[in-house]
Motif scaffolding. Structure first.
Motif, short mmCIF file in Angstrom:
data_model
loop_
_atom_site.label_atom_id
_atom_site.label_comp_id
_atom_site.label_asym_id
_atom_site.label_seq_id
_atom_site.Cartn_x
_atom_site.Cartn_y
_atom_site.Cartn_z
N LEU A 261 0.83 -1.19 0.00
CA LEU A 261 0.00 0.00 0.00
C LEU A 261 0.87 1.24 0.00
CD1 LEU A 261 -2.73 1.53 0.43
CD2 LEU A 261 -2.38 1.19 2.90
N ASP A 262 0.57 2.19 -0.89
CA ASP A 262 1.23 3.49 -0.90
C ASP A 262 0.18 4.54 -0.53
OD1 ASP A 262 2.99 5.56 -1.18
OD2 ASP A 262 3.17 5.45 -3.35
N MET A 263 0.13 4.88 0.75
CA MET A 263 -0.87 5.81 1.27
C MET A 263 -0.38 7.25 1.10
SD MET A 263 -3.81 6.35 2.79
CE MET A 263 -4.34 4.75 3.41
N TYR A 264 -1.26 8.12 0.63
CA TYR A 264 -0.92 9.50 0.26
C TYR A 264 0.14 9.46 -0.85
CZ TYR A 264 -2.97 10.11 4.94
OH TYR A 264 -3.79 10.04 6.04
N SER B 208 5.49 5.06 -5.69
CA SER B 208 4.83 3.84 -6.20
C SER B 208 5.58 3.24 -7.37
CB SER B 208 3.40 4.17 -6.63
OG SER B 208 2.63 4.66 -5.57
N ALA B 209 6.13 4.09 -8.23
CA ALA B 209 6.85 3.59 -9.41
C ALA B 209 8.01 2.68 -8.99
CB ALA B 209 7.35 4.76 -10.25
N PHE B 210 8.67 3.03 -7.89
CA PHE B 210 9.78 2.22 -7.39
C PHE B 210 9.26 0.96 -6.70
CE2 PHE B 210 11.75 6.25 -8.15
CZ PHE B 210 13.08 5.96 -8.45
N LEU B 211 8.08 1.05 -6.07
CA LEU B 211 7.52 -0.11 -5.38
C LEU B 211 7.18 -1.23 -6.36
CD1 LEU B 211 5.12 1.65 -2.83
CD2 LEU B 211 7.54 1.06 -2.56
N THR B 212 6.86 -0.87 -7.60
CA THR B 212 6.52 -1.90 -8.60
C THR B 212 7.71 -2.82 -8.89
OG1 THR B 212 7.10 -0.44 -10.46
CG2 THR B 212 4.81 -0.39 -9.69
N ASN C 166 1.71 -6.20 -6.84
CA ASN C 166 0.59 -5.27 -6.97
C ASN C 166 0.76 -4.11 -6.01
OD1 ASN C 166 -2.07 -4.41 -7.85
ND2 ASN C 166 -2.79 -5.04 -5.84
N VAL C 167 0.59 -2.89 -6.51
CA VAL C 167 0.71 -1.68 -5.69
C VAL C 167 -0.66 -1.01 -5.62
CG1 VAL C 167 1.84 0.56 -5.41
CG2 VAL C 167 3.10 -1.36 -6.43
N VAL C 168 -1.10 -0.69 -4.40
CA VAL C 168 -2.36 0.01 -4.18
C VAL C 168 -2.05 1.45 -3.80
CG1 VAL C 168 -4.46 0.15 -2.78
CG2 VAL C 168 -3.58 -2.08 -3.53
N LEU C 169 -2.57 2.40 -4.56
CA LEU C 169 -2.33 3.82 -4.31
C LEU C 169 -3.59 4.46 -3.74
CD1 LEU C 169 -0.73 2.91 -7.07
CD2 LEU C 169 -0.26 5.34 -7.27
N VAL C 170 -3.43 5.29 -2.72
CA VAL C 170 -4.53 6.07 -2.16
C VAL C 170 -4.10 7.53 -2.12
CG1 VAL C 170 -6.05 6.44 -0.18
CG2 VAL C 170 -5.27 4.12 -0.75
N GLU C 171 -4.89 8.40 -2.74
CA GLU C 171 -4.53 9.82 -2.84
C GLU C 171 -5.81 10.64 -3.06
OE1 GLU C 171 -3.36 13.34 -2.83
OE2 GLU C 171 -1.75 11.87 -2.54
N ILE D 95 3.91 5.26 3.69
CA ILE D 95 2.93 6.31 3.98
C ILE D 95 3.64 7.64 4.09
CG2 ILE D 95 3.01 5.72 6.45
CD1 ILE D 95 0.00 6.62 6.51
N ASP D 96 3.15 8.64 3.37
CA ASP D 96 3.80 9.96 3.32
C ASP D 96 2.72 11.04 3.43
OD1 ASP D 96 5.53 12.04 3.01
OD2 ASP D 96 6.05 11.62 0.92
#
Length: 398
Positions: A258-261, A268-272, A277-282, A326-327
């Motif tokens: 999970l990439d929160m904020y 997120s691009a680096f998390l891939t 699977n990357v989940v983005l919340v913004e 989380i940021d």
């Protein structure tokens, strides 16, 4: 030195805060503001200077409201910022003294993103605008613009303008100008000076509305990242690239993260690289549009919601997460997000922050919930200032 960059002294037991002072100095001061519990003061004369005091190389220093630590040698600046971070965590009952490392980059010519007011920078404690010809913290593309327009100030836009120019991009400096006296936004850059467009009011975020004139693309660590220059993006890409690589090195990899904020998906691009699977919340849906572009070809899911709304409506429907980055904004994690994380039992949380006070507060909640703070990093994004960003590595015991 205290959070915000002022040094703390005492007169007959009363706290006195003094800007541009260095711990250990002996000063003659003038009290400028009396309060019940503390006073503010200014330096009249330095009687015994610190061995770390240097002559600030910037001609605007002390007038411009930006830098406030340029009178201190660069290495000691870093140590002071580290001590401030450690002290704030200590005030929250957390000892990070032996766990804190500094991630840093160039001391000058590092900043790629600027906001100008009427073509200049705001004077300290004033609305007066200083028409700067050069900023020692600015990247070269920004300084090239400032120097080339110094003798022709009318070329610079009025009102607030957003500048972005970086060696991490093949594009020239871009300028987006806001004119609050007219409907819509005046734009310049991309060869179209002062082109006026009308924009539908954005109820989600006041900073960006996607438009080619304002879109910038940079390349970090092999990833191309696009964003609107009026929205948020890191100002020091030299350090940010290091931070993104640090994050990938700290993550073990797995199925879901999970990439929160998440913003425009820069982390997120680096998390891939490490997760299936990357989940983005913004909450900024305009930023999510850029995130979709930046993560093209990768497996991901994006939610254009606030963290609190996502926790309430979506979190329970998703498979377990192996880790979280989380940021949050300066105000810290939303209460609902922090409570959800505390109960989540997610093995690893990488918590970033641009405010050490709210970072320490949120870290304390996670530690109370059973997490161990394994490592802390001071992310030295803004040399010559007292601004502090940090990364906490929090793990659940095995």
């Amino acid at each position: 030195m205290t959070f915000g960059g002022k040094s703390l002294g005492k007169i007959e037991g009363k706290n006195v805060f003094i800007p541009y002072a260095i711990p250990g100095e002996k000063l003659e001061i003038e009290i400028t503001q009396n309060n019940k519990d503390y006073d503010n003061a200014e330096i009249v004369k330095i009687l015994e200077p610190s061995s770390h005091r240097v002559e600030a190389p910037c001609r605007y220093y002390g007038k411009c409201g930006g830098c406030n630590m340029m009178h201190i040698d660069s290495e000691y600046q870093k140590e002071l910022r580290k001590e401030i971070l450690i002290d704030i965590y200590r005030q929250n009952g957390i000892d990070i003294a032996e766990k804190t490392e500094i991630i840093s980059g160039p001391d000058f010519n590092y900043r790629c993103r600027f906001q100008l007011n009427d073509g200049g920078l705001s004077q300290r404690k004033s609305n007066v605008v200083i028409p700067v010809e050069e900023c020692l913290c600015a990247e070269n593309k920004v300084n090239d613009y400032l120097k080339s327009t110094a003798e022709k100030p009318s070329i610079r836009p009025s009102g607030r303008s957003h500048l972005f120019g970086s060696s991490f991009s093949n594009e020239e400096l871009k300028i987006a100008c806001e004119d609050k006296n007219e409907k819509g936004i005046k734009l310049s850059g991309g060869g179209q000076k002062n082109k006026k467009i009308k924009l539908k009011e954005n109820h989600y975020f006041s900073g960006t509305v996607a438009s080619p004139e304002n879109t910038m693309t940079v390349e970090l660590g092999g990833h191309k990242l696009s964003f609107d220059v009026r929205g948020f993006f890191q100002s020091n890409l030299f350090v940010f690239e290091k931070v993104c690589r640090l994050i990938t090195s700290l993550l073990p990899g797995g199925k879901n993260i999970l990439d929160m904020y998440s913003g425009c998906g820069s982390i997120s691009a680096f998390l891939t690289e490490k997760y299936e699977n990357v989940v983005l919340v913004e909450h900024n849906r305009d930023a999510i549009v850029f995130a979709e572009q930046n993560l093209t070809g990768t497996k991901h899911v994006s939610y254009g919601l606030s963290g609190a709304a996502w926790v309430k409506t979506c979190a329970a429907t998703l498979p377990p997460f192996d880790a979280v980055t989380i940021d949050p904004p300066r105000s810290g994690m939303e209460k609902e997000v922090c409570q959800w994380l505390c109960a989540s039992k997610i093995p690893l949380i990488l918590s970033l922050s641009c405010d050490p006070a709210t970072h320490a507060r949120d870290s304390a909640h996670l530690i109370k919930a059973g997490y161990n703070l394994k490592q802390m990093y001071l992310l030295d994004f803004y040399p010559n200032t007292s601004h502090i960003e940090s990364l906490a590595v929090l793990e659940l015991p095995q």
